[in-house]
Motif scaffolding. Structure first.
Motif, PDB file in Angstrom:
ATOM      1  N   LYS A 224     -42.470  -8.972   6.735  1.00  0.00           N
ATOM      2  CA  LYS A 224     -43.144  -8.592   7.989  1.00  0.00           C
ATOM      3  C   LYS A 224     -43.816  -9.808   8.624  1.00  0.00           C
ATOM      4  O   LYS A 224     -44.626 -10.476   7.984  1.00  0.00           O
ATOM      5  N   VAL A 225     -43.452 -10.072   9.877  1.00  0.00           N
ATOM      6  CA  VAL A 225     -43.980 -11.231  10.591  1.00  0.00           C
ATOM      7  C   VAL A 225     -44.718 -10.750  11.836  1.00  0.00           C
ATOM      8  O   VAL A 225     -44.208  -9.896  12.572  1.00  0.00           O
TER       9      VAL A 225
ATOM     10  N   MET B 294     -39.674 -16.666  20.787  1.00  0.00           N
ATOM     11  CA  MET B 294     -39.493 -16.929  19.345  1.00  0.00           C
ATOM     12  C   MET B 294     -38.581 -15.880  18.716  1.00  0.00           C
ATOM     13  O   MET B 294     -38.098 -16.053  17.597  1.00  0.00           O
ATOM     14  N   PHE B 295     -38.326 -14.788  19.430  1.00  0.00           N
ATOM     15  CA  PHE B 295     -37.639 -13.647  18.822  1.00  0.00           C
ATOM     16  C   PHE B 295     -36.292 -14.008  18.204  1.00  0.00           C
ATOM     17  O   PHE B 295     -35.999 -13.641  17.063  1.00  0.00           O
ATOM     18  N   ILE B 296     -35.484 -14.774  18.931  1.00  0.00           N
ATOM     19  CA  ILE B 296     -34.141 -15.101  18.447  1.00  0.00           C
ATOM     20  C   ILE B 296     -34.203 -15.867  17.119  1.00  0.00           C
ATOM     21  O   ILE B 296     -33.366 -15.694  16.239  1.00  0.00           O
ATOM     22  N   TYR B 297     -35.265 -16.682  16.982  1.00  0.00           N
ATOM     23  CA  TYR B 297     -35.416 -17.473  15.749  1.00  0.00           C
ATOM     24  C   TYR B 297     -35.837 -16.579  14.572  1.00  0.00           C
ATOM     25  O   TYR B 297     -35.596 -16.909  13.429  1.00  0.00           O
ATOM     26  N   LEU B 298     -36.486 -15.465  14.884  1.00  0.00           N
ATOM     27  CA  LEU B 298     -36.915 -14.541  13.827  1.00  0.00           C
ATOM     28  C   LEU B 298     -35.787 -13.583  13.461  1.00  0.00           C
ATOM     29  O   LEU B 298     -35.569 -13.265  12.291  1.00  0.00           O
ATOM     30  N   LYS B 299     -35.081 -13.164  14.497  1.00  0.00           N
ATOM     31  CA  LYS B 299     -33.984 -12.212  14.305  1.00  0.00           C
ATOM     32  C   LYS B 299     -32.919 -12.776  13.351  1.00  0.00           C
ATOM     33  O   LYS B 299     -32.295 -12.039  12.598  1.00  0.00           O
ATOM     34  N   ASN B 300     -32.756 -14.100  13.403  1.00  0.00           N
ATOM     35  CA  ASN B 300     -31.742 -14.747  12.555  1.00  0.00           C
ATOM     36  C   ASN B 300     -32.153 -14.862  11.092  1.00  0.00           C
ATOM     37  O   ASN B 300     -31.337 -15.263  10.263  1.00  0.00           O
ATOM     38  N   LEU B 301     -33.401 -14.554  10.782  1.00  0.00           N
ATOM     39  CA  LEU B 301     -33.841 -14.634   9.382  1.00  0.00           C
ATOM     40  C   LEU B 301     -33.643 -13.263   8.747  1.00  0.00           C
ATOM     41  O   LEU B 301     -34.334 -12.301   9.076  1.00  0.00           O
ATOM     42  N   LEU B 302     -32.692 -13.189   7.843  1.00  0.00           N
ATOM     43  CA  LEU B 302     -32.247 -11.873   7.383  1.00  0.00           C
ATOM     44  C   LEU B 302     -33.219 -11.173   6.443  1.00  0.00           C
ATOM     45  O   LEU B 302     -33.112  -9.976   6.224  1.00  0.00           O
ATOM     46  N   SER B 303     -34.182 -11.925   5.892  1.00  0.00           N
ATOM     47  CA  SER B 303     -35.153 -11.259   5.005  1.00  0.00           C
ATOM     48  C   SER B 303     -36.140 -10.418   5.815  1.00  0.00           C
ATOM     49  O   SER B 303     -36.733  -9.475   5.317  1.00  0.00           O
TER      50      SER B 303
ATOM     51  N   GLU C 167     -37.796  -7.718   7.985  1.00  0.00           N
ATOM     52  CA  GLU C 167     -37.507  -6.312   8.290  1.00  0.00           C
ATOM     53  C   GLU C 167     -38.343  -5.812   9.454  1.00  0.00           C
ATOM     54  O   GLU C 167     -38.016  -4.812  10.074  1.00  0.00           O
ATOM     55  N   LYS C 168     -39.472  -6.497   9.672  1.00  0.00           N
ATOM     56  CA  LYS C 168     -40.343  -6.042  10.751  1.00  0.00           C
ATOM     57  C   LYS C 168     -40.971  -7.227  11.463  1.00  0.00           C
ATOM     58  O   LYS C 168     -41.488  -8.142  10.822  1.00  0.00           O
ATOM     59  N   VAL C 169     -40.899  -7.193  12.789  1.00  0.00           N
ATOM     60  CA  VAL C 169     -41.592  -8.187  13.600  1.00  0.00           C
ATOM     61  C   VAL C 169     -42.580  -7.438  14.487  1.00  0.00           C
ATOM     62  O   VAL C 169     -42.218  -6.447  15.122  1.00  0.00           O
ATOM     63  N   VAL C 170     -43.829  -7.893  14.492  1.00  0.00           N
ATOM     64  CA  VAL C 170     -44.841  -7.304  15.362  1.00  0.00           C
ATOM     65  C   VAL C 170     -45.261  -8.377  16.357  1.00  0.00           C
ATOM     66  O   VAL C 170     -45.731  -9.449  15.966  1.00  0.00           O
ATOM     67  N   PHE C 171     -45.037  -8.103  17.635  1.00  0.00           N
ATOM     68  CA  PHE C 171     -45.426  -9.034  18.687  1.00  0.00           C
ATOM     69  C   PHE C 171     -46.730  -8.551  19.320  1.00  0.00           C
ATOM     70  O   PHE C 171     -46.865  -7.365  19.659  1.00  0.00           O
TER      71      PHE C 171
ATOM     72  N   VAL D 124     -36.983  -3.852  12.563  1.00  0.00           N
ATOM     73  CA  VAL D 124     -37.840  -3.044  13.434  1.00  0.00           C
ATOM     74  C   VAL D 124     -38.766  -3.994  14.190  1.00  0.00           C
ATOM     75  O   VAL D 124     -39.378  -4.873  13.589  1.00  0.00           O
ATOM     76  N   VAL D 125     -38.825  -3.835  15.498  1.00  0.00           N
ATOM     77  CA  VAL D 125     -39.665  -4.713  16.318  1.00  0.00           C
ATOM     78  C   VAL D 125     -40.695  -3.882  17.076  1.00  0.00           C
ATOM     79  O   VAL D 125     -40.331  -2.967  17.819  1.00  0.00           O
ATOM     80  N   ASP D 126     -41.978  -4.167  16.851  1.00  0.00           N
ATOM     81  CA  ASP D 126     -43.049  -3.476  17.571  1.00  0.00           C
ATOM     82  C   ASP D 126     -43.732  -4.467  18.505  1.00  0.00           C
ATOM     83  O   ASP D 126     -43.919  -5.628  18.147  1.00  0.00           O
ATOM     84  N   VAL D 127     -44.117  -3.993  19.664  1.00  0.00           N
ATOM     85  CA  VAL D 127     -44.815  -4.843  20.628  1.00  0.00           C
ATOM     86  C   VAL D 127     -46.147  -4.186  20.968  1.00  0.00           C
ATOM     87  O   VAL D 127     -46.178  -3.005  21.334  1.00  0.00           O
ATOM     88  N   TYR D 128     -47.228  -4.925  20.838  1.00  0.00           N
ATOM     89  CA  TYR D 128     -48.550  -4.380  21.137  1.00  0.00           C
ATOM     90  C   TYR D 128     -49.300  -5.272  22.117  1.00  0.00           C
ATOM     91  O   TYR D 128     -49.208  -6.502  22.025  1.00  0.00           O
ATOM     92  N   ALA D 129     -50.064  -4.638  22.988  1.00  0.00           N
ATOM     93  CA  ALA D 129     -51.027  -5.375  23.788  1.00  0.00           C
ATOM     94  C   ALA D 129     -52.322  -5.388  22.986  1.00  0.00           C
ATOM     95  O   ALA D 129     -52.784  -4.337  22.516  1.00  0.00           O
ATOM     96  N   GLY D 130     -52.864  -6.563  22.777  1.00  0.00           N
ATOM     97  CA  GLY D 130     -54.103  -6.665  22.006  1.00  0.00           C
ATOM     98  C   GLY D 130     -54.454  -8.120  21.812  1.00  0.00           C
ATOM     99  O   GLY D 130     -53.710  -9.011  22.225  1.00  0.00           O
ATOM    100  N   SER D 131     -55.597  -8.346  21.186  1.00  0.00           N
ATOM    101  CA  SER D 131     -56.076  -9.711  21.005  1.00  0.00           C
ATOM    102  C   SER D 131     -55.930 -10.185  19.566  1.00  0.00           C
ATOM    103  O   SER D 131     -56.080  -9.395  18.629  1.00  0.00           O
ATOM    104  N   VAL D 132     -55.678 -11.450  19.427  1.00  0.00           N
ATOM    105  CA  VAL D 132     -55.571 -12.096  18.110  1.00  0.00           C
ATOM    106  C   VAL D 132     -56.878 -11.955  17.328  1.00  0.00           C
ATOM    107  O   VAL D 132     -56.900 -12.128  16.105  1.00  0.00           O
ATOM    108  N   SER D 133     -57.948 -11.606  18.026  1.00  0.00           N
ATOM    109  CA  SER D 133     -59.253 -11.498  17.366  1.00  0.00           C
ATOM    110  C   SER D 133     -59.564 -10.082  16.898  1.00  0.00           C
ATOM    111  O   SER D 133     -60.608  -9.858  16.302  1.00  0.00           O
TER     112      SER D 133
END
Ligand code: SAM
Length: 236
Positions: A26-27, A37-46, A48-52, A83-92
């Motif tokens: 999970k990244v 950055m998505f294409i660079y993550l999508k190519n990593l087969l390990s 399973e989940k990307v949260v933007f 699985v790709v999730d996209v959220y509006a929110g702050s890094v803090s």
């Protein structure tokens, strides 16, 4: 390649480090903007989940078509679906969706943060999320003298641009507050020959949870020679 592509590749290479590659399931990317950055993550087969996560909801909505599966993705299916999730929110901001994260990415984000947000960031990432690795890139202010007619900052929205020394002390300070992490640094996008002493266009900090690398032979060998005990008595 242009520096921005060198940044994505450099971050991708970190995720591919043989010591933790297989644990990268999970990244979370903070300040993802247009999902470049998505294409660079999508190519990593390990993975399973990307949260933007980005604070600018409009940018996320405008660009969300970029994370939809392509025809080729249906024809050539991954062994483990992504699985790709996209959220509006702050890094803090701590959020339950951020838990169980293996890697955190923040590319050219921190220089956009006001002091209160920058102060809150380490708690969210290193106390709440506790990822195995966390990668940050930011402009290297030492490099700015190479730009012709350079004014204050590279971008109007930058709240600061740090020298190598400033960035490294920010990062090392975090490892003092969260000692389960160690950090190392890399330069991204070198200038012309003869400018190496300035570093490169961007600088990257890679935080690694120490427990992740303790088991490696190199570290085991080191710890065999460690002397943290005080000898009180020895009878022969
Ligand atoms: N990472 C992107 C890339 O490499 O293509 C570019 C990042 S852009 C320079 C900075 C982004 O950080 C913007 O999209 C902005 O909306 C976002 N941002 C600013 N403050 C933020 C915050 N507190 N939390 C999350 N994202 C934030």
């Amino acid at each position: 390649p242009p520096v921005y592509k060198q940044r994505y590749s450099a971050v991708q290479q970190i995720l591919l480090d043989y010591r933790w590659k297989k644990y990268m399931r999970k990244v979370v990317e903070f300040g993802c903007a247009e999902f470049r950055m998505f294409i660079y993550l999508k190519n990593l087969l390990s993975i399973e989940k990307v949260v933007f996560v980005d604070i600018a909801e409009d940018i996320l909505v405008e660009n969300s078509f970029k994370i939809k599966p392509l025809t080729i993705d249906y024809l050539k299916r991954r062994a483990n679906p992504l699985v790709v999730d996209v959220y509006a929110g702050s890094v803090s901001s701590p959020d339950a969706n951020l838990l169980h994260t293996d890697a955190v990415i923040a590319i050219e984000l921190i220089e956009h943060l006001y002091p209160d947000t920058l102060d809150a960031l380490p708690y969210n990432i290193f106390a709440f999320m506790q990822p195995k690795i966390a990668v940050f890139t930011t402009p290297n202010a030492d490099f700015n003298i190479l730009f012709p007619n350079f004014k204050k900052f590279r971008h109007y929205d930058h709240k600061f641009e740090w020298s190598k020394e400033q960035f490294q002390s920010w990062a090392i300070n975090i490892t003092h507050r969260f000692p389960q992490y160690t950090v190392y640094f890399e330069d991204i996008g070198f200038g012309p020959k003869g400018t190496e002493h300035l570093g490169a266009c961007s600088q990257m900090a890679v935080f690694v949870k120490s427990s992740l690398v303790y088991d490696w032979p190199f570290n085991r060998a080191l710890s065999r020679f460690d002397k943290s005990f005080t000898l009180i008595d020895q009878s022969i």
